[in-house]
Every structure is written in C-alpha cells, then in structure tokens.
Design an enzyme around this catalytic site. Structure first.
Site, PDB file in Angstrom:
ATOM      1  N   CYS A   8      43.335  42.779  37.905  1.00  0.00           N
ATOM      2  CA  CYS A   8      43.471  41.652  37.003  1.00  0.00           C
ATOM      3  C   CYS A   8      44.657  41.005  36.823  1.00  0.00           C
ATOM      4  O   CYS A   8      44.936  39.702  37.001  1.00  0.00           O
ATOM      5  CB  CYS A   8      42.845  41.803  35.804  1.00  0.00           C
ATOM      6  SG  CYS A   8      41.175  42.536  35.748  1.00  0.00           S
ATOM      7  N   GLU A  30      39.046  40.178  32.371  1.00  0.00           N
ATOM      8  CA  GLU A  30      39.827  38.912  32.760  1.00  0.00           C
ATOM      9  C   GLU A  30      39.395  38.205  33.889  1.00  0.00           C
ATOM     10  O   GLU A  30      39.505  37.183  33.912  1.00  0.00           O
ATOM     11  CB  GLU A  30      41.305  39.607  33.090  1.00  0.00           C
ATOM     12  CG  GLU A  30      41.884  40.334  32.042  1.00  0.00           C
ATOM     13  CD  GLU A  30      41.758  41.939  31.898  1.00  0.00           C
ATOM     14  OE1 GLU A  30      42.577  42.629  31.771  1.00  0.00           O
ATOM     15  OE2 GLU A  30      40.577  42.262  32.319  1.00  0.00           O
ATOM     16  N   HIS A  50      35.485  42.737  35.288  1.00  0.00           N
ATOM     17  CA  HIS A  50      36.625  42.864  34.081  1.00  0.00           C
ATOM     18  C   HIS A  50      36.550  41.773  33.261  1.00  0.00           C
ATOM     19  O   HIS A  50      36.148  40.799  33.725  1.00  0.00           O
ATOM     20  CB  HIS A  50      37.830  43.353  34.983  1.00  0.00           C
ATOM     21  CG  HIS A  50      37.859  44.542  35.285  1.00  0.00           C
ATOM     22  ND1 HIS A  50      39.107  45.426  35.368  1.00  0.00           N
ATOM     23  CD2 HIS A  50      36.925  45.582  35.720  1.00  0.00           C
ATOM     24  CE1 HIS A  50      38.965  46.720  35.981  1.00  0.00           C
ATOM     25  NE2 HIS A  50      37.733  46.749  36.003  1.00  0.00           N
ATOM     26  N   CYS A  59      44.749  45.579  34.499  1.00  0.00           N
ATOM     27  CA  CYS A  59      44.916  46.535  35.689  1.00  0.00           C
ATOM     28  C   CYS A  59      45.529  45.768  36.872  1.00  0.00           C
ATOM     29  O   CYS A  59      45.817  44.598  36.629  1.00  0.00           O
ATOM     30  CB  CYS A  59      43.652  47.010  35.996  1.00  0.00           C
ATOM     31  SG  CYS A  59      42.352  45.865  36.680  1.00  0.00           S
TER      32      CYS A  59
END
Length: 287
Positions: free
Chosen positions: A214, A183, A181, A211
């Site tokens: 993260c 992040e 992801h 999410c």
C-alpha cells in the site's frame, strides 16, 4: 572511532568465545561466555513488548557487556566472585567503554530520528487536529465494518478540497485476495472519481500504518499527504520497518502525520485479535 582501537576491542571480545562457564549446554558440554551473553541478549529482545517503557537498546547492550571482563579473568561464578575480581573486570571493561559510548551515541541519533518520524505527534494547530480527527473517525467507522465481517479492522478515506471522495476498508478475507487492502480500494475509487491515476491534491487518512504494498501504491499515486492512526510494528512501511514515504531515490515523497486518534485505532486492532483468539470474529481466518 580509531580503527586500531576498534580492532583491539573486537579482539578482546573474541576471547569470550574461548572462555567457558561453569554451566553446561543441553548437549553436555561447557557453555562459552559468548554463548551465554548472546542467549541473554536474545531473550531480552523478545521480551521488549512486555516492557514497552524500557530502553531495549540499553538492556541488550548490558546483556552483551555484563561479562566482558571475563574475557581476561575467565569465568567467575557469582557465588565465588570477590570484590577484587569485580575491580579487575571493571578495569578491563573501562578500557573499551569510551569506544562503546561512541557507538551508543550514533545509535541514539538514529533512534531519535526514528522516533520523530513515527511516534512524536507533530506540531499542529487545534484547528488542524480537529480536522484530522474528523476524517480519521470516518476511517475508523469503515474499519469497524471490516471488523464485523471478520477482516482485520483497517479503514481509509481519501479527501480532496475538504470532501471525502473515496472510501475503503479491508476486504482481504471477504474477497479472498491480497489486493483488497483498504488503501488500494480507496485509491481505485478515487482514481475513478477523478478520472486520473494521479491523486496529487488529495490527503489519505488510514487507521493503520500502510504495508509495503500500500505504501508503494500511495507513492505511485502521487498522494502528497497521509494521516495515520496507529503504527504497525510487524509490517508498517511508513516508519516502523522502513519508511517508503521518505526515500530520496523515489521521484515522490509523502508528508506523513502520525498518531491521530491513535488510542482508538490501536484499541480496535487489539480488540479484534483478542476476539479472534476466542473464536468470536465472523469469518476469522487470519495469521
């Protein structure tokens, strides 16, 4: 609410399960009034995205309460209902309306808090907004890279002392791992840059609400502030589903700024999934 009146209200509502309507279920039996009201509320909930300006809590409450009087009068089809029938139903509903209002007042308090956290733009100076937008636009450019490669377009930058020290964009499909992801990639890069897992003097800018994975990593990294472009109603954990940034049980809380370049970030997501449905996006294996 007085507990006795509360139990009395529940007792009235229970009658809706026993009173049947003039209509039939697909299995060939009469439908109860409670089943009818539940199904109507169920339908209203799943229509909420089609009518974003409607107070869905009020609509669902109307669905639940519109036949409440029939707990006492029994089912009266609309085409047979008289003004006397309507007066009887209104009187019955009136007995419980004060209690219902108390419930709604408490719901409104929760709703107001929720909106303040995720939807209302915070008060800020023009200079601060300009700075936020400069860095968010950098994150948007990264999100566009994810778009081109067929990943959900999410971009992220981490800033320290007014300088970008780390960048990341979603590479979940490209790398075939849930850990790629935007992040997390940016956090890893920033930690290597600073030589420390603690990012205590940094600000993260991300195009989409993080999410749960993260958001947890952001808390663990001790990042003090996160600036978010648009919200994620299906998986966001900075205010949409829950707010992991504002949990007193954790040893770190995160200041959050919402709605920076929101329209641009939101449009990028919508365009991506529109292209995905048309089969336009390269490498497009998304859920």
């Amino acid at each position: 609410m007085d507990i006795n009146r509360y139990m009395e209200l529940l007792d009235r509502a229970e009658k809706l399960k026993n009173n049947t309507r003039h209509s039939w279920t697909s299995s060939g039996r009469h439908e109860s009034i409670a089943e009818h009201s539940w199904r109507l509320a169920f339908m209203a909930y799943f229509m909420k995205d089609e009518f974003p300006d409607v107070d869905i809590n009020k609509v669902i409450l109307m669905c639940m309460m519109h036949d409440f009087g029939e707990a006492f009068t029994g089912d009266i089809p609309a085409f047979d209902k008289t003004s006397d029938d309507e007066n009887t139903e209104e009187n019955v509903i009136g007995q419980g309306i004060e209690d219902d209002q108390n419930i709604r007042n408490r719901e409104d308090e929760v709703k107001d808090t929720y909106v303040d956290r995720q939807g209302t733009e915070p008060e800020m100076s023009g200079e601060d907004r300009k700075m936020y937008e400069i860095y968010m636009k950098k994150a948007i450019k990264l999100a566009q890279k994810a778009y081109v490669q067929g990943d959900v377009p999410i971009g992220c930058v981490i800033v320290k002392d007014n300088k970008v020290i780390a960048r990341g964009y979603n590479k979940r499909n490209l790398k075939k791992t849930t850990l790629a992801h935007a992040e997390l990639l940016a956090i890893e890069q920033a930690s290597k840059k600073l030589g420390d897992w603690r990012l205590e003097d940094c600000t993260m800018y991300v195009t989409l609400e993080p999410c749960q994975m993260c958001a947890g990593a952001i808390v663990q990294a001790r990042i003090p502030k996160v600036v978010i472009g648009c919200m994620n109603k299906k998986a966001g954990c900075a205010g949409s589903i829950l707010n992991m940034f504002d949990m007193s049980a954790f040893n770190h809380q995160v200041e959050t700024v919402y709605g920076i370049c929101q329209e641009e970030c939101s449009s990028l997501m919508k365009d991506f999934f529109a292209d995905l449905r048309k089969g336009v996006v390269v490498g497009s294996r998304q859920r």
